[in-house]
Design an enzyme around this catalytic site. Structure first.
Site, PDB file in Angstrom:
ATOM      1  N   ASN A   8       0.875  -1.177   0.000  1.00  0.00           N
ATOM      2  CA  ASN A   8       0.000   0.000   0.000  1.00  0.00           C
ATOM      3  C   ASN A   8       0.909   1.223   0.000  1.00  0.00           C
ATOM      4  O   ASN A   8       1.328   1.706   1.052  1.00  0.00           O
ATOM      5  CB  ASN A   8      -0.899  -0.024   1.237  1.00  0.00           C
ATOM      6  N   ARG A  91      -2.200  -1.828  -3.831  1.00  0.00           N
ATOM      7  CA  ARG A  91      -3.280  -0.845  -3.820  1.00  0.00           C
ATOM      8  C   ARG A  91      -2.924   0.244  -4.834  1.00  0.00           C
ATOM      9  O   ARG A  91      -1.854   0.847  -4.769  1.00  0.00           O
ATOM     10  CB  ARG A  91      -3.409  -0.214  -2.436  1.00  0.00           C
ATOM     11  N   HIS A 180     -10.967   5.624  -1.408  1.00  0.00           N
ATOM     12  CA  HIS A 180     -11.079   4.829  -0.171  1.00  0.00           C
ATOM     13  C   HIS A 180     -11.978   3.605  -0.377  1.00  0.00           C
ATOM     14  O   HIS A 180     -12.545   3.068   0.567  1.00  0.00           O
ATOM     15  CB  HIS A 180     -11.630   5.666   0.998  1.00  0.00           C
ATOM     16  N   ARG A 239      -6.811  18.824   3.185  1.00  0.00           N
ATOM     17  CA  ARG A 239      -7.643  19.118   2.023  1.00  0.00           C
ATOM     18  C   ARG A 239      -8.891  19.870   2.449  1.00  0.00           C
ATOM     19  O   ARG A 239      -9.458  19.621   3.509  1.00  0.00           O
ATOM     20  CB  ARG A 239      -8.027  17.829   1.292  1.00  0.00           C
ATOM     21  N   GLU A 380      -7.541  -2.432   5.091  1.00  0.00           N
ATOM     22  CA  GLU A 380      -7.434  -2.376   3.635  1.00  0.00           C
ATOM     23  C   GLU A 380      -6.537  -3.484   3.099  1.00  0.00           C
ATOM     24  O   GLU A 380      -6.814  -4.075   2.045  1.00  0.00           O
ATOM     25  CB  GLU A 380      -6.896  -1.005   3.208  1.00  0.00           C
TER      26      GLU A 380
END
Length: 394
Positions: A8, A91, A180, A239, A380
């Site tokens: 990842n 990923r 996500h 963000r 994940e």
């Protein structure tokens, strides 16, 4: 037993897990962090040892070599040769509308990932580097890409389209893609199993440094807060979340910022950082405790924005069975969960303060009302391993 190494790769980090499938046993895991910065760190964990070190790690190629070195170490490593890795699963953040399933990597796939660099400039290049380096280090392994955007390919057209000229969608594919997705898929599956209701209407909140909300019905994403890129929606660590495009044009046309500078502001200098000087919610919560006005406002703004999405998605789904919190902040910040659930009693969302403060691991309920409020740890890397194993066994 298949040994699947899950990579990842983020813009400045590289997480990994070596997972034995189908047993789902984690043989080793770790994190290389602050890649390319003055002081980098890495950790390596097995059932027997835990290593944490600092050194200069200049790039992702060096980080991948470091991961392989740890896995192969003659004293504490968990494999004897690179050929013992059956699959390396990566990923990849952006798959556009091309990739809807886990995909065997070949030269064509790598070219497509490269073509999508402009849609995920901080992540897709790092993802591709991870792929190319792992092909060199583990030449006998099957390489698989699992795309963050894939889970959101079920969003209907009336939800993923923007109201802009048709040719901008038809010729340039400007639309909602969502992100996500691996986390949202894993957590929603866990929620459905827990509720024993495959038709459950869920709002899943992935709250970390990056944040997103997803409306999920029958296990499928039907709407999502992130869009063409990873800026819109909820307030995040750096963000901005939702912002009027007119403000962007004002920054460029009236204040003289370049498009690149505005992109940097919205991605790297806004959100919690822009409001308080801190991108880490833990620091903001300390500020709240000390009466810092900027931190108090930032927390209120963050919770308010999330509440608006909960309301919107409940309307879109014509109901809600469960509100789900996950990821670093969602799993660990009792204060933000409490703030988010304020004034939602009309939806049956009422938090139980004692249960909310409970720090037990695993799935837990924290509600008083008739709508379930669940805290579910995400994983994940395990979800990537599951999807990769299913692809190999198909």
């Amino acid at each position: 037993m298949k040994k699947i190494l899950v990579i990842n790769a983020g813009s400045s980090s590289l997480k990994f897990q070596l997972i034995a499938m189908p047993e789902r046993e984690v043989l080793a895991s770790g994190l290389v962090d602050r890649i390319g910065q003055e002081t980098s760190t890495y950790s390596f964990l097995t059932t027997d040892i835990k290593i944490e070190e600092s050194e200069i790690i200049p790039d992702h190629e060096y980080a991948m070599a470091l991961v392989a070195e740890q896995l192969l170490d003659p004293i504490y490593g968990v494999i004897d040769t690179p050929s013992q890795i059956d699959t390396v699963s990566h990923r990849v953040v952006h798959g556009g509308s091309i990739f809807k399933e886990p995909t065997l990597i070949n030269e064509t796939v790598k070219e497509k990932i490269k073509e999508l660099f402009s849609l995920a400039p901080l992540h897709n290049p790092a993802n591709l580097t991870g792929i190319e380096v792992s092909e060199q280090i583990f030449p006998d392994a099957i390489q698989i890409a699992v795309f963050d955007t894939a889970f959101h390919q079920t969003i209907p057209e009336h939800a993923f389209r923007y109201a802009i000229p048709n040719e901008l969608y038809e010729q340039h594919q400007i639309r909602v893609y969502g992100f996500h997705g691996t986390s949202h898929k894993y957590v929603s599956k866990k929620a459905i199993e827990y509720l024993e209701n495959p038709e459950a209407k869920l709002v899943v909140l992935h709250l970390g440094n990056g944040c997103s909300a997803t409306a999920i019905v029958n296990g499928e994403s039907v709407d999502h807060s992130l869009g063409f890129g990873p800026v819109p929606g909820l307030i995040m660590g750096t963000r901005s979340g939702d912002i009027d495009p007119a403000a962007v044009l004002y920054l460029i046309d009236k204040l003289g910022y370049s498009a690149e500078e505005v992109n940097h502001i919205l991605n790297k200098k806004s959100g919690l950082l822009g409001l308080t000087g801190h991108s880490d919610l833990r620091e903001i919560q300390k500020g709240v405790s000390n009466g810092d006005a900027a931190c108090i406002l930032a927390l209120e703004m963050t919770a308010y924005r999330i509440r608006k999405y909960i309301g919107a998605y409940t309307a879109a789904m014509n109901g809600i069975d469960a509100l789900v919190f996950t990821a670093g902040i969602g799993e660990n910040s009792a204060l933000l969960r409490e703030k988010v659930c304020e004034n939602l009693d009309f939806l049956g969302i009422c938090i139980n303060n004692d249960k909310n403060e409970n720090t037990e691991k695993g799935i837990r309920e924290i509600q008083n009302g008739y709508t379930k409020i669940l805290v579910i740890p995400t994983n994940e890397e395990l979800e990537i391993a599951i999807q990769s194993y299913e692809l190999m066994e198909a």
